[in-house]
Write an enzyme that holds these catalytic residues in place. Structure first.
Site, PDB file in Angstrom:
ATOM      1  N   ASP A  62     -67.041 -32.636  12.621  1.00 33.21           N
ATOM      2  CA  ASP A  62     -65.649 -32.198  12.687  1.00 33.21           C
ATOM      3  C   ASP A  62     -65.039 -32.845  13.927  1.00 33.21           C
ATOM      4  O   ASP A  62     -65.357 -32.465  15.059  1.00 33.21           O
ATOM      5  CB  ASP A  62     -65.595 -30.675  12.792  1.00 33.21           C
ATOM      6  N   SER A 141     -50.684 -45.171  15.059  1.00 35.16           N
ATOM      7  CA  SER A 141     -49.753 -45.359  13.940  1.00 35.16           C
ATOM      8  C   SER A 141     -48.442 -45.888  14.496  1.00 35.16           C
ATOM      9  O   SER A 141     -48.084 -45.609  15.648  1.00 35.16           O
ATOM     10  CB  SER A 141     -49.495 -44.033  13.220  1.00 35.16           C
ATOM     11  N   TYR A 155     -46.933 -35.277  13.799  1.00 34.10           N
ATOM     12  CA  TYR A 155     -47.825 -36.420  13.590  1.00 34.10           C
ATOM     13  C   TYR A 155     -47.399 -37.578  14.479  1.00 34.10           C
ATOM     14  O   TYR A 155     -48.232 -38.202  15.146  1.00 34.10           O
ATOM     15  CB  TYR A 155     -47.792 -36.828  12.117  1.00 34.10           C
ATOM     16  N   LYS A 159     -49.591 -39.355  17.542  1.00 38.98           N
ATOM     17  CA  LYS A 159     -49.933 -40.773  17.591  1.00 38.98           C
ATOM     18  C   LYS A 159     -49.338 -41.456  18.819  1.00 38.98           C
ATOM     19  O   LYS A 159     -49.918 -42.404  19.365  1.00 38.98           O
ATOM     20  CB  LYS A 159     -49.476 -41.463  16.305  1.00 38.98           C
TER      21      LYS A 159
END
Length: 259
Positions: A62, A141, A155, A159
């Site tokens: 994990d 990203s 998100y 990033k």
């Protein structure tokens, strides 16, 4: 760009970019620890590498849990004899407008994408330094550079954190022989991106083909990435061809974000 006699660890390697990267590193000669929270998926990729003549070990882990991360790196070192290359790829997201995001969304995304990635980087560096150094590659990203088509604001923020972490880690770990770089994929064909595309199509009230055409129209080169496009850059950054490259965040996006 041979990686013979190198030991590599890839997180989130059971599918998508992670699986493509694990296979590419193995094809270049590295022994690869295929780590994923889905043990069956990790074993499938490891078997595929072995069937092609490579060396791989599947590890259930994990990437958002520090104790699990430490066990993962220890198992990698035990299975492969050390650690020279780490690709921190594991990540999560969901499509949501900024006003729809919840505290649970933020915590889930940051747990893996930022907090978890940091501790993966830290533990990998600890294993690399006694061997004289290594290469750490963080999968960020273009969302972290302001791409408007991001799945959600949390998100993008996670990033962006990866990009900032990459720069600081490169400065602090460089004197210990560890190079740290980030890859910033743009639109990439994976199960996760396909799910996001379906949500976008439903919300816009258009068919999947129409939404795909709209998505591709904003890419200057006209096509989204395949996972192999990201994997190819990871192999370069892991190789001696990139021996003096560190602290950089490399876009692979067909020209969407010109930075």
């Amino acid at each position: 760009m041979t990686l013979s006699n190198r030991a590599a660890l890839v997180t989130g390697a059971g599918a998508g970019i992670g699986a493509a990267t694990a296979r590419a590193l193995a094809a270049a000669g590295a022994a690869v620890a295929v780590a994923d929270i889905d043990r069956a998926a990790a074993e499938t990729v490891a078997r595929d590498i072995a069937d092609r003549g490579g060396k791989a070990a599947a590890i259930e882990a994990d990437a958002g849990d520090v104790a699990s991360i430490r066990r993962m790196v220890a198992r990698c070192v035990a299975a492969l004899g050390g650690l020279d290359i780490a690709v921190n790829n594991a990540g999560v997201t969901r499509r949501a407008h900024i006003l729809e995001l919840t505290e649970a969304d933020w915590d889930r995304i940051y747990r893996v994408n930022a907090r978890g990635l940091f501790f993966c980087l830290q533990e990998a560096a600890r294993a690399m330094i006694p061997r004289g150094g290594g290469r750490i590659i963080n999968i960020a990203s273009i969302a972290g550079k302001g791409y408007a088509g991001t799945s959600n604001a949390a998100y993008a923020a996670s990033k962006g954190a990866v990009i900032a972490l990459t720069k600081t880690a490169a400065q602090q770990l460089g004197p210990r022989g560890v190079a740290v770089n980030a890859i910033c994929p743009g639109v990439t064909r994976t199960a996760l991106s396909d799910a996001n595309l379906r949500v976008r199509a439903e919300r816009a009230g258009v068919g999947l083909a129409e939404m795909e055409a709209r998505r591709n129209a904003v890419i200057p080169l006209g096509r989204p990435n395949d996972p192999d496009d990201i994997a190819a850059l990871a192999v370069f950054l892991a190789s001696d061809a990139a021996r003096n490259v560190t602290g950089q965040s490399w876009n692979v996006d067909g020209g969407i974000v010109p930075d």
